[in-house]
Motif scaffolding. Structure first.
Motif, PDB file in Angstrom:
ATOM      1  N   UNK A  68       0.821  -1.069  -0.182  1.00  0.00           N
ATOM      2  CA  UNK A  68       0.017  -0.064  -0.104  1.00  0.00           C
ATOM      3  C   UNK A  68       0.693   1.154   0.025  1.00  0.00           C
ATOM      4  N   UNK A  69       0.348   2.379  -0.320  1.00  0.00           N
ATOM      5  CA  UNK A  69       0.884   3.803  -0.278  1.00  0.00           C
ATOM      6  C   UNK A  69       0.061   4.096   0.765  1.00  0.00           C
ATOM      7  N   UNK A  70       0.781   4.731   1.973  1.00  0.00           N
ATOM      8  CA  UNK A  70       0.158   4.916   3.148  1.00  0.00           C
ATOM      9  C   UNK A  70      -0.138   6.698   3.261  1.00  0.00           C
ATOM     10  N   UNK A  71      -1.007   7.200   4.145  1.00  0.00           N
ATOM     11  CA  UNK A  71      -1.298   8.484   4.187  1.00  0.00           C
ATOM     12  C   UNK A  71      -2.017   8.688   5.708  1.00  0.00           C
ATOM     13  N   UNK A  72      -1.455   9.615   6.601  1.00  0.00           N
ATOM     14  CA  UNK A  72      -2.402   9.665   7.570  1.00  0.00           C
ATOM     15  C   UNK A  72      -2.854  11.076   7.547  1.00  0.00           C
ATOM     16  N   UNK A  73      -4.145  11.284   7.740  1.00  0.00           N
ATOM     17  CA  UNK A  73      -4.810  12.386   7.641  1.00  0.00           C
ATOM     18  C   UNK A  73      -4.853  13.202   8.980  1.00  0.00           C
ATOM     19  N   UNK A  74      -3.889  14.190   9.059  1.00  0.00           N
ATOM     20  CA  UNK A  74      -3.843  14.817  10.187  1.00  0.00           C
ATOM     21  C   UNK A  74      -4.985  15.628  10.467  1.00  0.00           C
ATOM     22  N   UNK A  75      -5.295  16.050  12.150  1.00  0.00           N
ATOM     23  CA  UNK A  75      -6.461  16.573  12.426  1.00  0.00           C
ATOM     24  C   UNK A  75      -6.350  18.101  11.630  1.00  0.00           C
ATOM     25  N   UNK A  76      -7.382  18.658  11.169  1.00  0.00           N
ATOM     26  CA  UNK A  76      -7.083  19.959  10.509  1.00  0.00           C
ATOM     27  C   UNK A  76      -6.799  21.033  11.648  1.00  0.00           C
ATOM     28  N   UNK A  77      -5.826  21.852  10.931  1.00  0.00           N
ATOM     29  CA  UNK A  77      -5.485  23.074  11.653  1.00  0.00           C
ATOM     30  C   UNK A  77      -6.714  24.039  11.677  1.00  0.00           C
ATOM     31  N   UNK A  78      -6.562  25.236  12.321  1.00  0.00           N
ATOM     32  CA  UNK A  78      -7.508  26.276  12.281  1.00  0.00           C
ATOM     33  C   UNK A  78      -8.032  26.907  10.859  1.00  0.00           C
ATOM     34  N   UNK A  79      -6.797  27.119  10.345  1.00  0.00           N
ATOM     35  CA  UNK A  79      -7.110  27.576   8.833  1.00  0.00           C
ATOM     36  C   UNK A  79      -7.802  26.424   7.835  1.00  0.00           C
ATOM     37  N   UNK A  80      -7.401  25.210   7.972  1.00  0.00           N
ATOM     38  CA  UNK A  80      -8.228  24.236   7.204  1.00  0.00           C
ATOM     39  C   UNK A  80      -9.343  24.125   7.650  1.00  0.00           C
ATOM     40  N   UNK A  81      -9.524  24.200   8.976  1.00  0.00           N
ATOM     41  CA  UNK A  81     -11.082  23.919   9.585  1.00  0.00           C
ATOM     42  C   UNK A  81     -11.943  24.983   9.144  1.00  0.00           C
ATOM     43  N   UNK A  82     -11.410  26.284   9.063  1.00  0.00           N
ATOM     44  CA  UNK A  82     -12.156  27.398   8.273  1.00  0.00           C
ATOM     45  C   UNK A  82     -12.747  27.206   6.944  1.00  0.00           C
ATOM     46  N   UNK A  83     -11.727  26.516   6.013  1.00  0.00           N
ATOM     47  CA  UNK A  83     -12.066  26.172   4.854  1.00  0.00           C
ATOM     48  C   UNK A  83     -13.004  25.159   4.840  1.00  0.00           C
ATOM     49  N   UNK A  84     -13.024  24.186   5.385  1.00  0.00           N
ATOM     50  CA  UNK A  84     -14.089  23.089   5.635  1.00  0.00           C
ATOM     51  C   UNK A  84     -15.172  23.557   5.943  1.00  0.00           C
ATOM     52  N   UNK A  85     -15.294  24.616   6.946  1.00  0.00           N
ATOM     53  CA  UNK A  85     -16.669  25.272   7.181  1.00  0.00           C
ATOM     54  C   UNK A  85     -17.343  26.023   6.264  1.00  0.00           C
ATOM     55  N   UNK A  86     -16.568  26.606   5.653  1.00  0.00           N
ATOM     56  CA  UNK A  86     -16.861  27.402   4.557  1.00  0.00           C
ATOM     57  C   UNK A  86     -17.443  26.700   3.221  1.00  0.00           C
ATOM     58  N   UNK A  87     -16.954  25.511   3.123  1.00  0.00           N
ATOM     59  CA  UNK A  87     -17.470  24.564   2.120  1.00  0.00           C
ATOM     60  C   UNK A  87     -18.774  24.209   2.358  1.00  0.00           C
ATOM     61  N   UNK A  88     -19.128  23.849   3.655  1.00  0.00           N
ATOM     62  CA  UNK A  88     -20.253  23.211   4.012  1.00  0.00           C
ATOM     63  C   UNK A  88     -21.420  24.581   4.306  1.00  0.00           C
ATOM     64  N   UNK A  89     -20.964  25.609   4.866  1.00  0.00           N
ATOM     65  CA  UNK A  89     -21.914  26.893   5.170  1.00  0.00           C
ATOM     66  C   UNK A  89     -21.265  28.033   4.465  1.00  0.00           C
ATOM     67  N   UNK A  90     -21.468  28.399   3.378  1.00  0.00           N
ATOM     68  CA  UNK A  90     -20.571  29.463   2.564  1.00  0.00           C
ATOM     69  C   UNK A  90     -21.251  30.673   3.568  1.00  0.00           C
ATOM     70  N   UNK A  91     -22.414  30.836   3.605  1.00  0.00           N
ATOM     71  CA  UNK A  91     -23.134  32.073   4.284  1.00  0.00           C
ATOM     72  C   UNK A  91     -22.810  32.268   5.747  1.00  0.00           C
ATOM     73  N   UNK A  92     -22.210  31.197   6.284  1.00  0.00           N
ATOM     74  CA  UNK A  92     -22.114  31.552   7.875  1.00  0.00           C
ATOM     75  C   UNK A  92     -21.568  32.774   8.311  1.00  0.00           C
TER      76      UNK A  92
END
Length: 281
Positions: free
Chosen positions: A172-196
């Motif tokens: 296999x090729x292995x990858x561990x998904x690190x827990x998102x930092x604050x900036x990445x988390x903001x991007x994730x939230x913006x994807x789900x709730x653009x007008x929040x």
């Protein structure tokens, strides 16, 4: 052919590189990470991003590797023979294709998700070594060899409930998904709730990351739980002032059931709040 993420999925540079590397090496991509960090969703978004069909094989504790190839229904054949049914003379009528067979037989390259492989028996990964390596398997009942028309893009997820065999990991090729930092988390939230409202996001994230930092928490809240919590906060129209001016002597956040998933963690926060009240007297 490169994966660049989708409008519904924020993929970090490391994750995009891992997907591309697995595709180029023609090896399964083994994804690990905390529950709720988007491992299963990754396969769905890779399929969408690359324009490929998706075949999903969700693993349970009772799942056997053979089920991914095919199953032979000998009981039905015996019953049909007793009833004099003509179809008993074609054994192929009693062969049920598994998800691997579907992926191998597809007329175009597909994305195959083998989800939560660590739920199965420890021998499960080893039982798939040859099939994943050679992209073929033998059907003993019919005497045919099934070979992949197109090598599927295989994504395997694991929650690290048990160790996987070394022989399997080597393939296999292995990858561990690190827990998102604050900036990445903001991007994730913006994807789900653009007008929040960004003020609500700011205060909610402060509480969320404070919770995750509490020592002794049995289950830290995940990304998906933060998304659910924000949805509830917006639905109940809870003003961000309530979050901003929260009383440290009341450590349980509003609508905490979206973030905390067991009574031990609730009791832990209640004890911390009690200790804070005593110290502030």
């Amino acid at each position: 052919m490169k994966f660049t993420g989708t409008r519904n999925y924020v993929a970090t540079d490391d994750l995009r590189m891992a997907v591309d590397a697995a595709v180029n090496l023609q090896r399964p991509l083994l994804i690990k990470g905390e529950p709720g960090t988007g491992k299963t969703m990754l396969a769905e978004e890779v399929a969408e991003g690359l324009g490929k069909p998706l075949i999903q094989w969700h693993i349970k504790s009772t799942t056997k590797a053979q089920q991914g190839l095919y199953e032979y229904d000998a009981v039905s054949r015996l019953r049909d023979s007793q009833l004099g049914d003509e179809k008993v003379y074609d054994i192929g009528n009693y062969i049920k294709r598994g998800k691997l067979w579907d992926a191998f037989a597809a007329e175009e390259q597909v994305v195959l998700l083998i989800d939560e492989i660590d739920k199965a028996d420890i021998e499960f990964p080893n039982d798939l070594l040859v099939e994943l390596d050679r992209m073929e398997f033998f059907v003993y009942e019919t005497g045919e060899t099934v070979r992949a028309v197109h090598r599927p893009i295989i994504i395997i997820t694991s929650n690290n409930e048990k160790e996987l065999p070394d022989a399997f990991l080597r393939r296999c090729f292995f990858h561990f998904i690190n827990f998102p930092d604050r900036d990445t988390m903001r991007q994730i939230i913006d994807v789900h709730y653009p007008g929040i409202a960004q003020s609500l996001v700011q205060e909610a994230m402060e509480i969320f990351f404070d919770l995750r930092s509490v020592p002794g928490l049995k289950k830290k809240p995940s990304t998906s739980e933060l998304i659910d919590w924000l949805k509830l906060l917006m639905a109940d129209d809870i003003p961000d002032e309530i979050l901003r001016e929260r009383d440290q002597s009341k450590a349980i956040p509003p609508l905490y059931g979206a973030l905390l998933k067991n009574e031990q963690d609730v009791h832990l926060l209640e004890r911390l709040a009690f200790m804070h009240r005593r110290e502030s007297r």
